[in-house]
Design a protein around this motif. Structure first.
Motif, short mmCIF file in Angstrom:
data_model
loop_
_atom_site.label_atom_id
_atom_site.label_comp_id
_atom_site.label_asym_id
_atom_site.label_seq_id
_atom_site.Cartn_x
_atom_site.Cartn_y
_atom_site.Cartn_z
N PHE A 71 -0.01 -6.08 -5.82
CA PHE A 71 -1.21 -5.69 -5.17
C PHE A 71 -1.01 -5.64 -3.50
O PHE A 71 -1.46 -5.03 -2.76
CB PHE A 71 -2.38 -6.40 -5.59
CG PHE A 71 -2.61 -5.92 -6.74
CD1 PHE A 71 -2.88 -4.62 -7.16
CD2 PHE A 71 -3.10 -6.89 -7.86
CE1 PHE A 71 -3.38 -4.31 -8.42
CE2 PHE A 71 -3.56 -6.63 -9.18
CZ PHE A 71 -3.68 -5.05 -9.53
N SER A 72 -0.31 -6.73 -2.82
CA SER A 72 -0.09 -6.96 -1.66
C SER A 72 0.86 -5.97 -1.02
O SER A 72 0.44 -5.59 0.12
CB SER A 72 0.10 -8.36 -1.13
OG SER A 72 1.48 -8.82 -1.79
N ALA A 73 1.83 -5.45 -1.82
CA ALA A 73 2.73 -4.64 -1.28
C ALA A 73 1.96 -3.21 -1.39
O ALA A 73 2.11 -2.37 -0.14
CB ALA A 73 3.85 -4.37 -2.21
N GLY A 74 1.01 -2.86 -2.21
CA GLY A 74 0.28 -1.78 -2.30
C GLY A 74 -0.67 -1.66 -1.20
O GLY A 74 -0.85 -0.57 -0.51
N TYR A 75 -1.17 -2.89 -0.87
CA TYR A 75 -2.25 -2.89 0.15
C TYR A 75 -1.66 -2.48 1.49
O TYR A 75 -2.23 -1.64 2.26
CB TYR A 75 -2.93 -4.23 0.09
CG TYR A 75 -4.01 -4.29 1.13
CD1 TYR A 75 -5.29 -3.80 1.09
CD2 TYR A 75 -3.48 -5.27 2.42
CE1 TYR A 75 -6.14 -4.31 2.03
CE2 TYR A 75 -4.49 -5.37 3.30
CZ TYR A 75 -5.90 -4.87 3.27
OH TYR A 75 -6.77 -5.05 4.56
N PHE A 76 -0.51 -3.23 1.76
CA PHE A 76 0.18 -2.82 3.08
C PHE A 76 0.56 -1.34 3.01
O PHE A 76 0.79 -1.02 4.30
CB PHE A 76 1.42 -3.95 3.29
CG PHE A 76 0.73 -5.20 3.62
CD1 PHE A 76 -0.10 -5.43 4.63
CD2 PHE A 76 0.95 -6.38 2.90
CE1 PHE A 76 -0.54 -6.66 5.20
CE2 PHE A 76 0.70 -7.52 3.21
CZ PHE A 76 -0.34 -7.74 4.34
N PHE A 77 1.16 -0.80 1.89
CA PHE A 77 1.48 0.40 1.91
C PHE A 77 0.57 1.30 2.28
O PHE A 77 0.72 2.43 2.90
CB PHE A 77 1.91 0.91 0.74
CG PHE A 77 2.90 2.05 0.54
CD1 PHE A 77 4.07 2.58 1.13
CD2 PHE A 77 2.38 3.14 -0.30
CE1 PHE A 77 4.62 3.60 1.16
CE2 PHE A 77 2.80 4.36 -0.31
CZ PHE A 77 4.18 4.70 0.33
N CYS A 78 -0.63 1.27 1.83
CA CYS A 78 -1.62 2.24 2.21
C CYS A 78 -2.20 1.83 3.75
O CYS A 78 -2.98 2.88 4.31
CB CYS A 78 -2.93 1.86 1.15
SG CYS A 78 -2.46 2.28 -0.43
N LEU A 79 -1.80 0.86 4.19
CA LEU A 79 -2.36 0.67 5.68
C LEU A 79 -1.40 1.59 6.69
O LEU A 79 -1.58 1.08 7.98
CB LEU A 79 -2.61 -0.65 6.09
CG LEU A 79 -3.57 -1.55 5.42
CD1 LEU A 79 -3.40 -2.99 5.83
CD2 LEU A 79 -4.92 -1.08 5.57
N THR A 80 -0.41 2.40 6.54
CA THR A 80 0.30 2.88 7.36
C THR A 80 -0.49 3.78 8.29
O THR A 80 -1.26 4.57 7.71
CB THR A 80 1.47 3.63 6.65
OG1 THR A 80 0.72 4.83 6.00
CG2 THR A 80 2.22 2.80 5.79
#
Length: 51
Positions: A29-38
């Motif tokens: 979930f943290s990886a997905g969260y940071f991936f969406c903040l590009t």
């Protein structure tokens, strides 16, 4: 006596599995969260990349 050992071993493995699953889900979930903040690149970056 052996039955109690197997029961405790099974319980310990179930608890360890749930802990590992919780850590894995948190990482995903943290990886997905940071991936969406590009951010989208600005025009200067697009121009530089096109050369």
């Amino acid at each position: 006596m052996i039955y109690r050992l197997f029961r405790a071993e099974t319980l310990a493995s179930v608890i360890a599995s749930f802990i590992m699953m919780a850590v894995e889900l948190r990482v995903l979930f943290s990886a997905g969260y940071f991936f969406c903040l590009t951010e989208t690149p600005d025009m200067i970056a697009a121009r530089t990349a096109s050369k």
